[in-house]
Write an enzyme that holds these catalytic residues in place. Structure first.
Site, short mmCIF file in Angstrom:
data_model
loop_
_atom_site.label_atom_id
_atom_site.label_comp_id
_atom_site.label_asym_id
_atom_site.label_seq_id
_atom_site.Cartn_x
_atom_site.Cartn_y
_atom_site.Cartn_z
N CYS A 115 0.81 -1.22 0.00
CA CYS A 115 0.00 0.00 0.00
C CYS A 115 0.84 1.27 0.00
CB CYS A 115 -0.93 0.02 1.21
SG CYS A 115 -2.04 -1.38 1.25
N HIS A 255 -3.41 7.19 2.69
CA HIS A 255 -3.82 5.88 2.18
C HIS A 255 -5.24 5.61 2.67
CE1 HIS A 255 -4.06 1.77 1.13
NE2 HIS A 255 -3.79 1.28 2.31
N ASN A 285 -10.03 -0.14 -0.05
CA ASN A 285 -8.56 -0.08 -0.02
C ASN A 285 -8.02 -0.61 -1.36
OD1 ASN A 285 -5.83 -0.50 0.39
ND2 ASN A 285 -6.08 -1.52 2.38
N1 ACO Z 1 -18.41 -8.58 8.99
C1 ACO Z 1 -18.85 -8.90 10.22
N2 ACO Z 1 -18.03 -9.21 11.24
C2 ACO Z 1 -16.71 -9.19 10.99
C3 ACO Z 1 -16.17 -8.88 9.72
C4 ACO Z 1 -17.09 -8.57 8.69
N3 ACO Z 1 -16.70 -8.25 7.45
N4 ACO Z 1 -14.83 -8.94 9.79
C5 ACO Z 1 -14.52 -9.28 11.04
N5 ACO Z 1 -15.65 -9.44 11.77
C6 ACO Z 1 -15.78 -9.83 13.16
C7 ACO Z 1 -14.57 -10.59 13.66
O1 ACO Z 1 -14.66 -11.95 13.32
C8 ACO Z 1 -14.65 -10.33 15.15
O2 ACO Z 1 -15.63 -11.21 15.69
P1 ACO Z 1 -15.38 -11.88 17.13
O3 ACO Z 1 -15.30 -10.71 18.07
O4 ACO Z 1 -16.58 -12.73 17.29
O5 ACO Z 1 -14.09 -12.61 17.03
C9 ACO Z 1 -15.22 -8.90 15.24
O6 ACO Z 1 -15.83 -8.65 13.96
C10 ACO Z 1 -14.17 -7.85 15.52
O7 ACO Z 1 -13.06 -8.09 14.67
P2 ACO Z 1 -11.80 -7.14 14.67
O8 ACO Z 1 -10.76 -7.69 13.74
O9 ACO Z 1 -11.37 -6.84 16.07
O10 ACO Z 1 -12.44 -5.80 14.06
P3 ACO Z 1 -11.79 -4.39 13.87
O11 ACO Z 1 -12.62 -3.38 14.52
O12 ACO Z 1 -10.30 -4.40 14.18
O13 ACO Z 1 -11.94 -4.16 12.31
C11 ACO Z 1 -10.57 -4.28 10.31
C12 ACO Z 1 -11.32 -5.05 11.40
C13 ACO Z 1 -11.60 -3.46 9.56
C14 ACO Z 1 -9.88 -5.25 9.39
C15 ACO Z 1 -9.54 -3.32 10.96
O14 ACO Z 1 -8.78 -4.01 11.91
C16 ACO Z 1 -8.60 -2.68 9.96
O15 ACO Z 1 -8.98 -1.81 9.19
N6 ACO Z 1 -7.32 -3.05 9.96
C17 ACO Z 1 -6.29 -2.42 9.12
C18 ACO Z 1 -6.39 -2.76 7.66
C19 ACO Z 1 -5.34 -1.95 6.91
O16 ACO Z 1 -5.09 -0.79 7.16
N7 ACO Z 1 -4.65 -2.50 5.97
C20 ACO Z 1 -3.62 -1.64 5.33
C21 ACO Z 1 -2.73 -2.30 4.56
S1 ACO Z 1 -3.47 -3.41 3.38
C22 ACO Z 1 -2.22 -3.84 2.28
O17 ACO Z 1 -1.07 -3.51 2.47
C23 ACO Z 1 -2.58 -4.71 1.11
#
Ligand code: ACO
Length: 328
Positions: A115, A255, A285
């Site tokens: 990214c 980003h 993204n």
């Molecule tokens: N729909 C419903 N529930 C979901 C989903 C979904 N799409 N995805 C995850 N959940 C659930 C999980 O299973 C978890 O359930 P549990 O509590 O029963 O275990 C719950 O939601 C919370 O999951 P978290 O991972 O803690 O959710 P979070 O608030 O952290 O959001 C996310 C997840 C959106 C992925 C976030 O962590 C994020 O944006 N991370 C960074 C991503 C990023 O910036 N990437 C950049 C680089 S990408 C690259 O280089 C190619």
């Protein structure tokens, strides 16, 4: 403040025709529009069709910037493509782009920084211009991430989209251009965001597809925290190198991974959200392409005006992160 060596001249972008909404995802996976919007800010993303290869998207973005600058492909001495989702592993995406563009006078190569790729590529282009290796460097960031994401994994599939953005980097002429940059990586954290298989260490086989290790895996929570801290730190460092303060920045183009990451980064950097460009809601993204697409959109809608100071920042697999301050 140092005088810029190189400037960004013109912009272009391409996003696929097909719009995929959160509601459509909720029919395929155990997810909902509400969860995706609240946790990421994404409402929809673009998905490239069979006729929209990485090269086709890159070409469309490149043609737009060539039209913008009234250059032809023959005026370009280097083609630098930032991507982590090339059409094929050999040769580079940049060589394929060079061929279909007809950029016969150029050297062509890829930059792999996920990214953060567009910002790394701008740094490389600035170096080529400074070393007088190239008068015009075509920098393209292009991704077909939907071809390497796991459509059955709700924790990653809902995040990504496809598209491409481009600019020309040339010697700074009128005080416009790159005022400062900061780049950093930490390869010890690679396995928090990576594609485990498909490379030379684990060549493609049946097991690879069965256990889904061909696709992007991400420890979302860890990536989230690192993204905010690293982008905020990169912004501080790039501002310090430019001899500027956050208050001098007219527009931050970060980003576009997650609105919560963008808001937290802006807060750390001391910038109000009305000075931050956001389009993650419409494109998700798009990895390396995200800052390049956002820049092109911001220029075309008039949000970026001559004389403005812009700051880009990005974070991605590697981990890699960077920030660049630009006098527009
Ligand atoms: N729909 C419903 N529930 C979901 C989903 C979904 N799409 N995805 C995850 N959940 C659930 C999980 O299973 C978890 O359930 P549990 O509590 O029963 O275990 C719950 O939601 C919370 O999951 P978290 O991972 O803690 O959710 P979070 O608030 O952290 O959001 C996310 C997840 C959106 C992925 C976030 O962590 C994020 O944006 N991370 C960074 C991503 C990023 O910036 N990437 C950049 C680089 S990408 C690259 O280089 C190619």
């Amino acid at each position: 403040m140092r005088r810029p060596i190189a400037e960004l001249w013109g912009t272009g972008s391409y996003t696929p025709k097909r719009v995929l909404t959160n509601d459509e995802f909720s029919k395929m996976l155990d997810t909902s529009d509400q969860w995706i919007r609240e946790r990421t800010g994404i409402r929809e993303r673009r998905v490239a069709g069979a006729d929209e290869s990485n090269a086709c998207m890159a070409k469309a973005a490149a043609e737009q910037v060539l039209a913008d600058t009234e250059l032809t492909a023959l005026d370009v001495q280097a083609v630098v493509v930032a991507t982590c989702s090339p059409d094929r592993l050999l040769p580079s995406q940049a060589c394929d782009l060079q061929a279909i563009l007809g950029a016969k006078n150029a050297a062509a190569f890829d930059v792999g920084a996920a990214c953060t790729g567009f910002l790394y590529a701008l740094n490389v282009a600035e170096g080529l211009v400074a070393a007088e290796q190239a008068e015009h460097v075509l920098v393209v960031a292009s991704e077909k991430l939907t071809s390497i994401m796991d459509w059955t994994d709700r924790t990653t599939a809902v995040l990504f989209g496809d598209g491409a953005g481009a600019t020309i980097v040339r010697r700074g002429t009128t005080g416009r251009g790159i005022l400062s940059s900061y780049m950093k990586s930490d390869g010890t954290l690679a396995e928090l965001l990576y594609r485990p298989g498909g490379g030379a260490a684990h060549p493609p086989d049946e097991a690879l597809l069965k256990d889904h290790s061909y696709y992007i895996k991400m420890a979302g929570r860890e990536v989230f925290k690192a993204a905010v801290l690293s982008m905020a730190d990169a912004c501080d460092k790039a501002l310090a190198r430019a001899g500027l303060a956050a208050g001098d920045i007219d527009l931050l183009i970060p980003h576009q991974a997650n609105i919560r990451i963008i808001e937290a980064t802006a807060k750390h950097a001391g910038l109000p959200m009305d000075k931050v460009y956001v389009n993650v809601d419409r494109f998700g993204n798009t990895s390396a392409a995200s800052v390049a697409i956002a820049l092109d959109e911001a220029v075309r809608c008039g949000r970026v005006q001559p004389g403005m100071k812009l700051m880009f920042c990005a974070f991605g697999a590697g981990f890699t992160w960077a920030s660049t301050v630009v006098q527009w």
